[in-house]
Scaffold this motif. Structure first.
Motif, PDB file in Angstrom:
ATOM      1  N   GLY A 147       0.799  -1.218   0.000  1.00  0.00           N
ATOM      2  CA  GLY A 147       0.000   0.000   0.000  1.00  0.00           C
ATOM      3  C   GLY A 147       0.830   1.265   0.000  1.00  0.00           C
ATOM      4  O   GLY A 147       2.055   1.242   0.098  1.00  0.00           O
ATOM      5  N   ASP A 148       0.125   2.376  -0.080  1.00  0.00           N
ATOM      6  CA  ASP A 148       0.733   3.705  -0.156  1.00  0.00           C
ATOM      7  C   ASP A 148       1.230   4.134   1.223  1.00  0.00           C
ATOM      8  O   ASP A 148       0.452   4.177   2.174  1.00  0.00           O
ATOM      9  CB  ASP A 148      -0.326   4.689  -0.662  1.00  0.00           C
ATOM     10  N   SER A 204       1.693   6.907   2.437  1.00  0.00           N
ATOM     11  CA  SER A 204       0.987   8.071   2.980  1.00  0.00           C
ATOM     12  C   SER A 204      -0.422   7.719   3.477  1.00  0.00           C
ATOM     13  O   SER A 204      -1.091   8.549   4.090  1.00  0.00           O
ATOM     14  CB  SER A 204       0.919   9.188   1.942  1.00  0.00           C
ATOM     15  N   ALA A 205      -0.875   6.495   3.233  1.00  0.00           N
ATOM     16  CA  ALA A 205      -2.204   6.062   3.697  1.00  0.00           C
ATOM     17  C   ALA A 205      -2.158   5.723   5.187  1.00  0.00           C
ATOM     18  O   ALA A 205      -1.087   5.574   5.781  1.00  0.00           O
ATOM     19  CB  ALA A 205      -2.651   4.838   2.894  1.00  0.00           C
ATOM     20  N   GLU A 206      -3.310   5.602   5.789  1.00  0.00           N
ATOM     21  CA  GLU A 206      -3.400   5.231   7.198  1.00  0.00           C
ATOM     22  C   GLU A 206      -2.715   3.874   7.420  1.00  0.00           C
ATOM     23  O   GLU A 206      -2.973   2.925   6.681  1.00  0.00           O
ATOM     24  CB  GLU A 206      -4.863   5.133   7.616  1.00  0.00           C
ATOM     25  N   PRO A 207      -1.821   3.784   8.418  1.00  0.00           N
ATOM     26  CA  PRO A 207      -1.081   2.531   8.618  1.00  0.00           C
ATOM     27  C   PRO A 207      -1.874   1.478   9.380  1.00  0.00           C
ATOM     28  O   PRO A 207      -2.671   1.795  10.260  1.00  0.00           O
ATOM     29  CB  PRO A 207       0.135   2.974   9.426  1.00  0.00           C
ATOM     30  N   ASP A 259      -4.771  -1.752  -0.910  1.00  0.00           N
ATOM     31  CA  ASP A 259      -5.339  -0.726  -1.788  1.00  0.00           C
ATOM     32  C   ASP A 259      -5.959   0.417  -0.988  1.00  0.00           C
ATOM     33  O   ASP A 259      -6.227   1.481  -1.540  1.00  0.00           O
ATOM     34  CB  ASP A 259      -6.366  -1.329  -2.744  1.00  0.00           C
ATOM     35  N   ARG A 260      -6.170   0.227   0.338  1.00  0.00           N
ATOM     36  CA  ARG A 260      -6.778   1.268   1.170  1.00  0.00           C
ATOM     37  C   ARG A 260      -5.884   1.739   2.307  1.00  0.00           C
ATOM     38  O   ARG A 260      -6.080   2.823   2.837  1.00  0.00           O
ATOM     39  CB  ARG A 260      -8.078   0.757   1.786  1.00  0.00           C
ATOM     40  N   TYR A 261      -4.923   0.907   2.726  1.00  0.00           N
ATOM     41  CA  TYR A 261      -4.089   1.202   3.891  1.00  0.00           C
ATOM     42  C   TYR A 261      -2.618   0.946   3.576  1.00  0.00           C
ATOM     43  O   TYR A 261      -2.300   0.224   2.635  1.00  0.00           O
ATOM     44  CB  TYR A 261      -4.477   0.300   5.070  1.00  0.00           C
ATOM     45  N   HIS A 262      -1.752   1.512   4.410  1.00  0.00           N
ATOM     46  CA  HIS A 262      -0.336   1.145   4.356  1.00  0.00           C
ATOM     47  C   HIS A 262      -0.158   0.014   5.360  1.00  0.00           C
ATOM     48  O   HIS A 262      -0.159   0.238   6.572  1.00  0.00           O
ATOM     49  CB  HIS A 262       0.561   2.331   4.700  1.00  0.00           C
ATOM     50  N   CYS A 263      -0.057  -1.204   4.870  1.00  0.00           N
ATOM     51  CA  CYS A 263       0.018  -2.402   5.700  1.00  0.00           C
ATOM     52  C   CYS A 263       1.476  -2.730   6.003  1.00  0.00           C
ATOM     53  O   CYS A 263       2.309  -2.766   5.089  1.00  0.00           O
ATOM     54  CB  CYS A 263      -0.643  -3.579   4.991  1.00  0.00           C
ATOM     55  N   ARG A 317       8.610   3.659   8.954  1.00  0.00           N
ATOM     56  CA  ARG A 317       7.766   4.818   8.684  1.00  0.00           C
ATOM     57  C   ARG A 317       7.881   5.795   9.851  1.00  0.00           C
ATOM     58  O   ARG A 317       7.812   5.379  11.003  1.00  0.00           O
ATOM     59  CB  ARG A 317       6.342   4.313   8.530  1.00  0.00           C
TER      60      ARG A 317
END
Length: 117
Positions: free
Chosen positions: A23-24, A26-29, A55-59, A90
């Motif tokens: 995931g991205d 910058s997304a919520e971890p 696809d929705r979170y930084h895992c 991170r």
């Protein structure tokens, strides 16, 4: 379609830890901690889930010290109290080697060593 999973190594004091992410950044971890047992690792426990949620979170799925592709010090239980350094895949996340992912005795010293994070 599952998100791409990337593995990297980070240093935590004298030890090397393997971190798998999807995931991205910058997304919520979401941090996924594996249990203990023969052959356990971040990917063996969480690969499908972090791929699906990437696809929705930084895992983030680390192999804790003594497991998977992270370093295996000997003796394993004595490793974390001697390692005061924090490493993080991170900013804002403090990662310190621990002997058990489910142990309050490992979380308390970690929090004390990284109060600003």
């Amino acid at each position: 379609m599952p998100a791409q999973i990337t593995t990297t190594d980070v240093r935590a004091g004298e030890y090397r830890l393997r971190i798998s992410t999807a995931g991205d950044p910058s997304a919520e971890p979401l941090l996924f901690l594996h249990g203990s047992g023969p052959g356990v690792s971040g990917l063996s426990n969480w690969e499908r889930l972090i791929g699906d949620l990437g696809d929705r979170y930084h895992c983030i799925a680390p192999d804790t010290l003594g497991f998977g592709d992270s370093d295996h010090p000997n003796p394993r239980r004595a490793a974390w109290p001697r390692s005061p350094n924090c490493a993080s895949p991170r900013p804002g996340i403090c990662w310190t080697p621990s002997a058990s992912t489910a142990s309050p005795s490992s979380a308390t010293p970690t929090a004390g060593r990284c109060p600003s994070r």
